[in-house]
Design a protein around this motif. Structure first.
Motif: not given
Ligand SMILES: Nc1ncnc2c1ncn2[C@@H]1O[C@H](COP(=O)(O)OP(=O)(O)OP(=O)(O)O)[C@@H](O)[C@H]1O
Ligand SMILES: [Mg+2]
Lengths: 252, 241
Positions: A89, A93-94, A97-98, A101-102, B5, B9, B13, B16, B76, B78, B81
């Motif tokens: 993350m 990132a919150l 929320e993450e 999403l995953q 989706v 997201h 983000q 914000r 990071f 992400v 992932r």
């Protein structure tokens, strides 16, 4: 769960080819916790990235979770979880929320995802942290969050890349407990890399000792130690297999 | 589905951090406010000529820099992932692109609104069609921007992109109509897709919906979008095992 033969990866760099992984054979049975033990640069991450479909091998073949790695990567992805070495993350990132999403990327609907995230957060003792940005989590909390990320879809096989590096002894022990519990409850198979001998000793059923991209030795921690002598530690094993101690490398 | 989706997201983000939306549109807004009144009086062209140009400038700056986001995601972890999930590689790209297109739409509407306050008088259908072209352009630019970001090392992206985008903006004729340009510059300008989109937007803002410029602009924008997304999808696939 994992059957790899001659798995290899050579990187081409400006200064010439780097043979990061050289003809590895790996076999992991269902329900095992297998440690991939080696110093910095041994090829652990490279191997894990190949086995998780993120990096194309330059040689060899592998089946992971019942599917051929290169022919059916999408099917492999469905059945495995991967917790990368460097985190999952960005700082802003919150967490909740993450995770949602995953979960949705694994095909869960909005409600199912929310429920599943709550469940996984609860089981990893993160329930109060869902609304927090990643940057505000402690190292141990963030690492557990990374693991949560890999568990959302209840994979059969979990890859952990140095799960406890940088954690204090208590957090490490807690994480080991989490891994053991997941195996006990769900029969999860775990393939984890580490350069900690105590982690390998305490957590793993079996070890593959890797150095310079090659397997230098394999067996249960006890069997590996018995080969050297009655009072041997894993440290001695490593030294005798690779000709150098692991500690110096790990500290670098 | 996965694309939606992901898009939602990313939108959540992005919105914000509202300052980022404003900063992305700052340069065209400054041109509108500090250069527009001069331009409108210079006799070179009207607000209906300038605002379409500024919209394309906005598209290049806002969507063109979107690759920056993936640089951080890569750093990071992400990106890995997301890539380890069964989500299609194309949806991983399109989710981001959809967000960038939406961000651009918000910025573009604000810019047009500001233009109106200054004296822009373009017919609504023309503005809407113009925005549609702009979104196609933005989709292509964003996709290509991600592909470039994945192909370069992390430190290179921002300096390289900001250097490449400036000549592209100048060559598009966004700031001054290319009809004023000497022959060689005009030719050079016609080698970029942005020139046609600028001319197309200007025709649409002038209410000439079936003028050759409008049709050519639409065709080029559509082609560029398809080619850009195809190329970027290939790049996203290439990362695979
Ligand atoms: N993308 C890459 N390009 C070039 N060389 C690479 C790349 N990735 C890894 N390597 C090289 O491959 C070798 C193995 O790296 P790898 O990251 O797999 O080691 P590791 O065992 O995970 O080490 P650590 O304990 O430090 O995480 C190293 O020599 C590394 O420099
Ligand atoms: Mg590593």
């Amino acid at each position: 769960m994992i059957h790899a033969r001659g798995l290899s990866r050579t990187f081409t760099t400006k200064t010439g080819p780097v043979e990061a992984v050289r003809r590895l054979d790996i076999d992991v049975a269902a329900g095992e916790i297998v440690g991939f033990l080696g110093p910095n640069g041994a090829g652990k991450t490279t191997t894990l990235r190949m086995l998780t479909t993120l990096l194309r091998p330059t040689g060899g073949t592998a089946t992971v979770a019942g599917h051929d790695l290169t022919a059916e990567p999408a099917k492999v992805r469905r059945r495995i979880g991967y917790v990368p070495q460097g985190g999952t993350m960005g700082p802003g990132a919150l967490l909740g929320e993450e995770l949602e999403l995953q979960a949705r990327l694994y095909g869960m609907g909005a409600t199912a995802a929310r429920d599943r995230v709550a469940e996984v957060l609860e089981s990893l003792d993160l329930a109060d942290l869902a609304a927090r940005p990643a940057a505000s989590l402690s190292g141990g909390q963030r690492r557990r969050a990374d693991i949560a990320m890999g568990l959302l879809h209840a994979p059969a096989l979990l890859f952990l890349d140095e799960p406890t590096t940088g954690l204090d002894p208590r957090a490490r022990a807690a994480l080991w407990d989490d891994v053991r519990r997941l195996r006990a409850e769900r029969g999860l198979t775990v393939f984890l890399s580490t350069h900690y001998l105590d982690e390998a000793d305490a957590l793993c059923d079996r070890l593959l000792i890797v150095d310079g991209g090659r397997v230098a030795g394999a067996g249960t921690p006890a069997a590996l130690k018995a080969e050297i002598g009655p009072a041997a530690t894993l440290d001695d094993v490593f030294l005798s297999l690779t000709g150098r101690p692991l500690r110096a490398e790990a500290a670098a | 589905m996965t694309t939606l989706v992901l898009a939602r997201h990313y939108v959540r983000q992005t919105f914000r951090v509202k300052a980022a939306l404003v900063f992305g549109a700052l340069q065209p807004v400054l041109f509108l406010v500090l250069f527009g009144p001069l331009f409108a009086r210079s006799g070179v062209g009207s607000w209906e000529v300038l605002v379409p140009g500024l919209l394309v400038q906005l598209g290049l700056l806002s969507a063109g820099m979107s690759g920056f986001g993936i640089v951080f995601d890569q750093k990071f972890g992400v990106l890995e992932r997301l890539r380890v999930t069964p989500a299609s590689r194309m949806s991983l790209l399109l989710g981001r692109v959809a967000k960038d297109v939406l961000v651009l739409l918000v910025q573009a509407v604000a810019l047009v609104g500001l233009g109106y306050a200054f004296g822009l008088r373009a017919p609504l259908p023309g503005v809407l069609l113009g925005l549609a072209l702009l979104l196609l352009l933005a989709a292509a630019l964003a996709a290509l921007s991600y592909a470039v970001a994945l192909s370069l090392n992390q430190e290179m992206f921002a300096p390289l992109m900001s250097t490449v985008l400036v000549p592209l903006i100048l060559l598009s004729g966004a700031l001054l109509p290319m009809s004023l340009a000497p022959g060689w510059l005009d030719v050079l300008s016609r080698l970029t897709p942005f020139r046609y989109v600028v001319d197309g937007l200007r025709a649409l803002f002038a209410g000439h919906y079936t003028a050759p410029d409008a049709l050519l602009g639409a065709g080029v924008a559509a082609l560029f979008a398809v080619a850009g997304i195809a190329a970027a999808t290939r790049r996203f696939h290439h990362e695979n095992a």
